[in-house]
Every structure is written in C-alpha cells, then in structure tokens.
Scaffold this motif. Sequence first.
Motif, PDB file in Angstrom:
ATOM      1  N   UNK A 241       0.776  -1.204   0.000  1.00  0.00           N
ATOM      2  CA  UNK A 241      -0.001   0.042   0.097  1.00  0.00           C
ATOM      3  C   UNK A 241       0.801   1.290  -0.073  1.00  0.00           C
ATOM      4  N   UNK A 242       2.021   1.235   0.610  1.00  0.00           N
ATOM      5  CA  UNK A 242       2.838   2.310   0.659  1.00  0.00           C
ATOM      6  C   UNK A 242       3.442   2.547  -0.747  1.00  0.00           C
ATOM      7  N   UNK A 243       3.668   1.456  -1.594  1.00  0.00           N
ATOM      8  CA  UNK A 243       4.290   1.613  -2.749  1.00  0.00           C
ATOM      9  C   UNK A 243       3.149   2.246  -3.738  1.00  0.00           C
ATOM     10  N   UNK A 244       1.878   1.915  -3.655  1.00  0.00           N
ATOM     11  CA  UNK A 244       0.815   2.474  -4.036  1.00  0.00           C
ATOM     12  C   UNK A 244       0.911   3.952  -3.881  1.00  0.00           C
ATOM     13  N   UNK A 245       0.976   4.389  -2.486  1.00  0.00           N
ATOM     14  CA  UNK A 245       0.834   5.753  -2.306  1.00  0.00           C
ATOM     15  C   UNK A 245       2.246   6.505  -2.825  1.00  0.00           C
ATOM     16  N   UNK A 246       3.330   5.997  -2.926  1.00  0.00           N
ATOM     17  CA  UNK A 246       4.446   6.495  -3.690  1.00  0.00           C
ATOM     18  C   UNK A 246       4.292   6.765  -5.170  1.00  0.00           C
ATOM     19  N   UNK A 247       3.531   5.568  -5.879  1.00  0.00           N
ATOM     20  CA  UNK A 247       2.993   6.093  -7.226  1.00  0.00           C
ATOM     21  C   UNK A 247       2.106   7.069  -7.405  1.00  0.00           C
ATOM     22  N   UNK A 248       1.397   7.382  -6.353  1.00  0.00           N
ATOM     23  CA  UNK A 248       0.548   8.426  -6.390  1.00  0.00           C
ATOM     24  C   UNK A 248       1.271   9.655  -6.169  1.00  0.00           C
ATOM     25  N   UNK A 249       2.113  10.070  -5.365  1.00  0.00           N
ATOM     26  CA  UNK A 249       2.994  10.957  -4.857  1.00  0.00           C
ATOM     27  C   UNK A 249       3.807  11.491  -5.879  1.00  0.00           C
ATOM     28  N   UNK A 250       4.254  10.485  -6.786  1.00  0.00           N
ATOM     29  CA  UNK A 250       5.524  10.803  -7.857  1.00  0.00           C
ATOM     30  C   UNK A 250       4.811  11.639  -8.814  1.00  0.00           C
ATOM     31  N   UNK A 251       3.478  11.549  -9.014  1.00  0.00           N
ATOM     32  CA  UNK A 251       2.940  12.667  -9.881  1.00  0.00           C
ATOM     33  C   UNK A 251       2.590  13.909  -9.442  1.00  0.00           C
ATOM     34  N   UNK A 252       3.133  14.179  -8.239  1.00  0.00           N
ATOM     35  CA  UNK A 252       3.046  15.698  -7.680  1.00  0.00           C
ATOM     36  C   UNK A 252       1.607  16.118  -7.649  1.00  0.00           C
ATOM     37  N   UNK A 253       0.513  15.355  -7.182  1.00  0.00           N
ATOM     38  CA  UNK A 253      -0.701  15.867  -7.281  1.00  0.00           C
ATOM     39  C   UNK A 253      -1.264  16.981  -6.600  1.00  0.00           C
ATOM     40  N   UNK A 254      -2.361  17.719  -7.229  1.00  0.00           N
ATOM     41  CA  UNK A 254      -3.047  18.884  -6.674  1.00  0.00           C
ATOM     42  C   UNK A 254      -4.280  18.337  -5.824  1.00  0.00           C
ATOM     43  N   UNK A 255      -4.582  16.913  -6.374  1.00  0.00           N
ATOM     44  CA  UNK A 255      -5.866  16.174  -5.811  1.00  0.00           C
ATOM     45  C   UNK A 255      -5.376  14.993  -5.737  1.00  0.00           C
ATOM     46  N   UNK A 256      -5.387  14.381  -4.319  1.00  0.00           N
ATOM     47  CA  UNK A 256      -5.212  12.990  -4.062  1.00  0.00           C
ATOM     48  C   UNK A 256      -6.350  12.342  -3.787  1.00  0.00           C
TER      49      UNK A 256
END
Length: 273
Positions: A143-158
């Motif tokens: 699940x942390x790897x999944x979060x890292x995959x989201x964060x690497x996109x520098x999102x304005x909305x998560x």
Amino acid sequence: MATDVHRPVTTTKSPSTPPGSAVRVAGLTRSFDGRAVIDRLDLDVRPGEFVALLGRSGCGKSTLLRILAGLDRDIEGTVLVPRRKAVAFQAPRLMPWKRVWRNVLLGLAGRPERALAERALAEVGLEHRANAWPKTLSGGEAQRASLARALVREPDLLLLDEPFGALDALTRIKAQRLVDELWQRRGCAVLLVTHDVEEAVLLADRVLVMDEGVIAYETAIDLERPRGIADPRFAELRTELLHRLGVEAPDASSPASSPAAAAAAAAAAAAAA
C-alpha cells in the motif's frame, strides 16, 4: 490551477478552477440502467483541504471518486478537477512483473529516472524495497508503494478509495498516520472514501455523508492535530456520524458502553456502510 472539465460527451479544458476550489462539482448525475446512482450532486473541495466521504454500500461513493479521477465520463453535469491528480485504491494494483521502483513510475510520460521513484519511496519509508518484486511485499508495504506511485505525480488532488480497508488493525493505524503526515507535508487536496467513521474523524478537515446519490450531511472537524479517540469531542462527532449512517452508538452511561459493545458498534457501522 489547470483543470479538466468533464461533460457528458465531450471533454474541454478550462484555464483554472473557480476561485477557492480544488474541486467543483455541479448537478452531477450518473445513471446505470436507468437508475441514478449519483443524482444532481454538488460538491466543492478547497485547495489543501482533507475531505472524507462516508456512506452505505451502493450510495455512489466510489462512483464519484472514479468520475473525479477521469475514469468514468458517462455523466451529466459539470466536474472541474486539477489536471495533476492521482488515485490510490484499496488494492495496490502493482504489476507483478515489474520491480517496485518501476511500478512507482508506471504511467508517467517520457522516460523518468529511477531516482524519481526512489525519492517517492523514501517519502513513504520504502526506499529499501525499491528493487523488490511486488509479491515479496507485505500488505502495508504494497500500500505504501501504491501511495508512492500517486505522490510521484505531484498531485494537486489525491483521491483515496478505501486504501486501508485490506490492512490489519496495527498496519492500518501506521498507514493512517503516514497519510496524515504526507498530506500536511504536501499540502494537496485529498478526498478519502472510507467506511471507517473513526478514520474519517482522525484524518479529515470535513466529513461528508453520502446518501441516495447526494451529499446528505456534512460537518467540519475542528479538532487539533494529532487527534485521539479519547477526546470527548471526538466521541461526539463519531456518535453523530454513526447516527447519520443509521447506526446508534451505545450510551456512555449504560452497561452496553463496554469495550466489547463499542467494538460491536464499530462492526455494525462498517456493515451499514
């Protein structure tokens, strides 16, 4: 902030979100086989705001999240969201034939370097597993790897769709704390879909209850961080939200308010949601 504007058939671009909004939804309707799962829903999320969305199964929570993510565009109404957005689902959805660091970079444009993935993995405390295969990860690590995959996109909305639902109790607590820390560090807007009332009160600035395809109730969570379930105000908010979900919490003065009864009430709340 650049936005995507999702409409029933075509998609156009708008130069910016409305002032003060990271997300704006107006008159949103999504029907399946003639039945409106989301029915003229309105929603605003401010930049940097953490919003939790509760509701019974089938009320349209995950459908709304998929629409905000751009995964479902067969809609009526208007949806404005940041172009830079990312989603983490309950299942980590890691590709088993790619090492963890390659999973983190999956879907990014161009040929991003491994160092980019390693920085995101370090942010979630998983840099030491960058070269591992997904099947060797624990549930919490995946699940942390999944979060890292989201964060690497520098999102304005998560967008988080019950990301802790499959974790054991202790791992879930650690994951909740991690998300809280990441949100405070990153400052992006977050929409968390969850069945867990306590989780919503622990993490969110505002909690929404969805019912029959609309936002039926909302409340601000003005508790100081870090939050604890022993705070009487926390208990009051939890009780009110359980009531809005159709679950009556045991009275604190009655024998039914024992730890076992509290656990039963929590289980009932999860079943109702």
